[in-house]
Design an enzyme around this catalytic site. Structure first.
Site, mmCIF file in Angstrom:
data_model
loop_
_atom_site.group_PDB
_atom_site.id
_atom_site.type_symbol
_atom_site.label_atom_id
_atom_site.label_comp_id
_atom_site.label_asym_id
_atom_site.label_seq_id
_atom_site.Cartn_x
_atom_site.Cartn_y
_atom_site.Cartn_z
ATOM 1 N N GLY A 1 7.168 -0.848 14.028
ATOM 2 C CA GLY A 1 6.471 0.433 14.129
ATOM 3 C C GLY A 1 7.398 1.571 14.512
ATOM 4 O O GLY A 1 7.281 2.688 13.994
ATOM 5 N N LYS B 1 0.799 -1.228 0.000
ATOM 6 C CA LYS B 1 0.000 0.000 0.000
ATOM 7 C C LYS B 1 0.829 1.274 0.000
ATOM 8 O O LYS B 1 1.739 1.429 0.803
ATOM 9 C CB LYS B 1 -0.922 0.004 1.227
#
Length: 396
Positions: A377, A198
């Site tokens: 993250g 994405k």
């Protein structure tokens, strides 16, 4: 930047935030001890200087409830084996039992506290809980990059109770230095290789790195959003239709900043999303209906190879194809090989982000690149230009 090197731990108790959130099998055996091994150098330094180490970590997502399955007692044997010292364990992380266990700790000994997340106060960043933790050590060492982007009690809030007696462990210091080497002081040309499915998940990274890189290689599933936005035929390939304008803006911004963007020119297309599907090499902008691009093609890889081998600083985040299926792993392994070759010839290479780290481990590139980040993250937020709370707390 204060690191563990700036302290002597003789007769001191080091409260070390580690990331021991490791995978276990059905019989509670550790299946990948990478994170435990990564924390070892900081722990050993404390012990060798005549100090003792109190280790605190989260494990899984117990959501503030005690759970035998998520007790850190299950990893005790593996931690002892890796560190080379019989590690003690206390089934609390704050309170009288924890304080007593710390008090009885002798120089050269290691104590593992129970799972921090058995207390909801940990993730809430609770001040009183952080203060209770602070009673368990003389010097606070944060060595958990994987949780540095969370303002939790043990990663951020606890630091304020240690004044100047706080520092980064070896692992966290190395993570900070590796990212700085790419984002601030990297020798040119600097190349970022971004893969994955994405555009939307990478947009803030792309926007932040356009001022820092000379080349941007785009691969993986997000390729097709760029190709469709430019009028190409992508068949049944994955595409974020609502991000086409964004893709065109990225290309325009890159051009304005003098960044060369390298998109695939050909792909390995399949007539189904499975390993045994029929395949063909096609131009990236001429994928037939009923077919989808699942890996980079040979011309694309040759183009990418030239760029990577001429680079002096390389960031790799995200796979180039559906590497989980052997039929579509060639692009990702090829990129790994090019980066390994460039690294061998003197380039600095940083690999970060869950899927690319998984690929690097799966295909044996771990020792052939300069640095593999341990934090998914946290790494991504660093690349987005965010100041991580766990890092800011030590720098205060």
């Amino acid at each position: 930047m204060k690191t563990i090197e700036d302290f002597n731990f003789n007769n001191k108790k080091a409260l070390i935030r580690v990331d021991f959130n490791v995978p276990l099998d059905g019989e509670f055996n550790v299946t990948d001890a990478t994170r435990i091994e990564a924390a070892k150098p900081s722990i050993i330094k404390v012990l060798e200087e005549g100090g003792s180490a109190v280790l605190m970590s989260h494990f899984g997502r117990p959501k503030g409830q005690r759970s035998d399955a998520l007790s850190l007692k299950h990893i005790l044997a593996k931690v002892s084996e890796v560190i080379g010292v019989e590690v003690k364990f206390v089934d609390q992380c704050v309170g009288k039992d924890a304080e007593k266990a710390v008090e009885e700790l002798k120089a050269g000994e290691v104590l593992l506290l129970e799972n921090l997340r058995f207390h909801s106060e940990e993730e809430a960043g609770d001040e009183a809980f952080a203060e209770a933790l602070s009673k368990l050590g003389d010097i606070y060492v944060n060595d958990a990059f994987g949780t540095a982007h969370r303002a939790h009690a043990s990663t951020t809030i606890v630091a304020k109770y240690f004044g100047d007696n706080k520092c980064f462990g070896y692992l966290l210091a190395k993570e900070i230095e590796a990212i700085a080497k790419v984002m601030e002081s990297g020798e040119k040309p600097v190349t970022a290789i971004l893969g994955g499915s994405k555009v939307s998940s990478k947009i803030t990274i792309i926007e932040n790195i356009l001022d820092k890189v000379d080349h941007l290689i785009i691969g993986g599933g997000m390729t097709y959003t760029f190709i469709k936005a430019q009028g190409g035929k992508i068949g049944d390939s994955i595409c974020e239709d609502d991000k086409q304008e964004l893709a065109l803006r990225i290309l325009k911004d890159a051009e304005a900043k003098g960044v060369k963007v390298h998109l695939p020119v050909d792909v390995l297309a399949a007539n189904d999303f499975n390993n045994d599907a029929d395949t063909q090499i096609v131009n990236v902008n001429e994928i037939p209906d009923g077919w989808q691009g699942l890996d980079a093609g040979p011309k694309t890889l040759e183009n990418f190879k030239q760029v990577i081998l001429e680079s002096k600083t390389i960031l790799w985040n995200g796979p180039i194809g559906v590497f989980e299926m052997p039929s579509f792993a060639n692009g990702t392994t090829a990129i790994g090989n090019y980066i390994a070759q460039s690294t061998k010839e003197g380039a600095f290479s940083l690999v970060g982000g869950g899927d690319s780290v998984a690929a690097v481990k799966q295909f044996g590139f771990e020792d052939k690149v300069s640095y593999v980040s341990t934090g998914g993250g946290a790494m991504l937020e660093s690349l987005e230009g965010k100041t991580l709370p766990g890092i800011a707390a030590i720098l205060k």
